[in-house]
Design an enzyme around this catalytic site. Structure first.
Site, PDB file in Angstrom:
ATOM      1  N   GLY A   1       0.783  -1.243   0.000  1.00 20.87           N
ATOM      2  CA  GLY A   1       0.000   0.000   0.000  1.00 20.87           C
ATOM      3  C   GLY A   1       0.806   1.280   0.000  1.00 20.87           C
TER       4      GLY A   1
ATOM      5  CD  GLU B   1       1.014   0.809   6.820  1.00 17.30           C
ATOM      6  OE1 GLU B   1       1.281   0.661   5.610  1.00 17.30           O
ATOM      7  OE2 GLU B   1       0.654  -0.110   7.554  1.00 17.30           O
TER       8      GLU B   1
ATOM      9  CG  ASP C   1      -8.588   0.779  10.589  1.00 16.84           C
ATOM     10  OD1 ASP C   1      -9.151   1.380  11.521  1.00 16.84           O
ATOM     11  OD2 ASP C   1      -9.199   0.017   9.826  1.00 16.84           O
TER      12      ASP C   1
ATOM     13  CE  LYS D   1     -10.266   3.566   7.620  1.00 14.07           C
ATOM     14  NZ  LYS D   1     -10.867   2.251   7.435  1.00 14.07           N
TER      15      LYS D   1
ATOM     16  CB  VAL E   1     -10.296   5.360   1.918  1.00 14.97           C
ATOM     17  CG1 VAL E   1     -11.224   6.347   2.583  1.00 14.97           C
ATOM     18  CG2 VAL E   1      -9.157   4.978   2.864  1.00 14.97           C
TER      19      VAL E   1
ATOM     20  CG  ASP F   1      -5.834  -3.812  -1.432  1.00 17.01           C
ATOM     21  OD1 ASP F   1      -5.586  -3.335  -0.303  1.00 17.01           O
ATOM     22  OD2 ASP F   1      -6.112  -5.006  -1.616  1.00 17.01           O
TER      23      ASP F   1
HETATM   24  P1  5GP Z   1      -4.407  -1.649  10.968  1.00 21.21           P
HETATM   25  O1  5GP Z   1      -3.516  -2.835  11.245  1.00 21.21           O
HETATM   26  O2  5GP Z   1      -3.889  -0.349  11.533  1.00 21.21           O
HETATM   27  O3  5GP Z   1      -5.828  -1.913  11.366  1.00 21.21           O
HETATM   28  O4  5GP Z   1      -4.533  -1.485   9.428  1.00 21.21           O
HETATM   29  C1  5GP Z   1      -3.466  -1.352   8.602  1.00 21.21           C
HETATM   30  C2  5GP Z   1      -3.736  -1.985   7.261  1.00 21.21           C
HETATM   31  O5  5GP Z   1      -5.130  -2.318   7.055  1.00 21.21           O
HETATM   32  C3  5GP Z   1      -3.381  -1.010   6.177  1.00 21.21           C
HETATM   33  O6  5GP Z   1      -2.028  -1.141   5.810  1.00 21.21           O
HETATM   34  C4  5GP Z   1      -4.360  -1.371   5.072  1.00 21.21           C
HETATM   35  O7  5GP Z   1      -3.816  -2.344   4.243  1.00 21.21           O
HETATM   36  C5  5GP Z   1      -5.559  -1.963   5.779  1.00 21.21           C
HETATM   37  N1  5GP Z   1      -6.628  -0.944   5.902  1.00 21.21           N
HETATM   38  C6  5GP Z   1      -7.098  -0.370   7.025  1.00 21.21           C
HETATM   39  N2  5GP Z   1      -8.065   0.531   6.745  1.00 21.21           N
HETATM   40  C7  5GP Z   1      -8.227   0.491   5.394  1.00 21.21           C
HETATM   41  C8  5GP Z   1      -9.083   1.201   4.481  1.00 21.21           C
HETATM   42  O8  5GP Z   1      -9.906   2.062   4.811  1.00 21.21           O
HETATM   43  N3  5GP Z   1      -8.935   0.897   3.167  1.00 21.21           N
HETATM   44  C9  5GP Z   1      -8.039  -0.034   2.709  1.00 21.21           C
HETATM   45  N4  5GP Z   1      -7.992  -0.238   1.410  1.00 21.21           N
HETATM   46  N5  5GP Z   1      -7.224  -0.715   3.542  1.00 21.21           N
HETATM   47  C10 5GP Z   1      -7.309  -0.444   4.868  1.00 21.21           C
END
Ligand code: 5GP
Length: 192
Positions: free
Chosen positions: A47, A101, A105, A133, A155, A161
């Site tokens: 990403g 990154e 999220d 986020k 998004v 993606d």
């Molecule tokens: P986390 O581990 O912080 O929850 O999320 C990180 C990963 O989740 C990001 O690198 C991404 O690949 C995916 N991700 C989280 N939120 C989104 C979003 O709104 N859209 C997309 N396409 N991927 C997300």
């Protein structure tokens, strides 16, 4: 890609020009902060690719780049813990490492990578994320550089993606709900 808005997009959240302008600002800030230091910018695949590609051009320093890739177990393991699929080529010991990154999220992914890299004794370790986020994190995390805080919506675009597609959209957009429902798996399993 250019021209009309893609049909899976409900609305554009951050237009291309805004993203590029913000990346220039962050690049200049990184340039000031890391002057005279041994900087490696580490993209988290896949990403971060469009973001990293723009960002390195905006950083006025002689820096190295490297990559890591992790797999996410979201939904199948209660911890959401990840596994390293691709490691750094260079030893980060004694170096100033800046992780790049696409989005933070829940905070699980970045926390995993940060704790993993910390064991290799970098001189410093910071995080630069294009999107942050605005949700209560499952694991607290504050990035040193943030492109844009965004609301809690799914998004795509500028590297992000859905089922491996739409990374090449030049803007960040909110995905239409019907488009999300049509394709399995659900958004949280989007690949990193
Ligand atoms: P986390 O581990 O912080 O929850 O999320 C990180 C990963 O989740 C990001 O690198 C991404 O690949 C995916 N991700 C989280 N939120 C989104 C979003 O709104 N859209 C997309 N396409 N991927 C997300």
């Amino acid at each position: 890609m250019s021209g009309a808005i893609h049909p899976v997009i409900e609305r554009i959240l951050i237009p291309e020009e805004e993203i590029r302008a913000r990346i220039k600002e962050i690049g200049a800030e990184i340039g000031r902060d890391y002057r005279g230091r041994d900087l490696i910018m580490v993209g988290i695949l896949k990403g971060s690719i469009p973001f990293l590609a723009e960002l390195i051009k905006a950083v006025p320093l002689d820096c190295a780049i490297d990559f890591v890739s992790i797999s996410s177990y979201e939904g199948t393991r209660s911890t959401g813990v990840a596994r390293l699929l691709l490691d750094l080529r260079e030893n980060p010991e004694g170096k100033d490492v800046l992780l790049v990154e696409d989005i933070i999220d829940t905070g699980l992914t970045i926390n995993y990578i940060v704790s993993n890299l910390k064991t290799r004794k970098p001189k410093s370790l910071e995080v630069c994320t294009l999107l942050d986020k605005q949700v209560p994190r499952r694991m607290p995390f504050k990035a040193r550089y943030v492109g844009f805080p965004i609301p809690n919506e799914f998004v795509i675009g500028f590297g992000l993606d859905y089922n491996e597609k739409y990374r090449n959209l030049p803007y960040v957009g909110v995905m239409r709900q019907p488009a999300l429902r049509e394709g399995a798996p659900q958004p949280k399993t989007a690949t990193v």
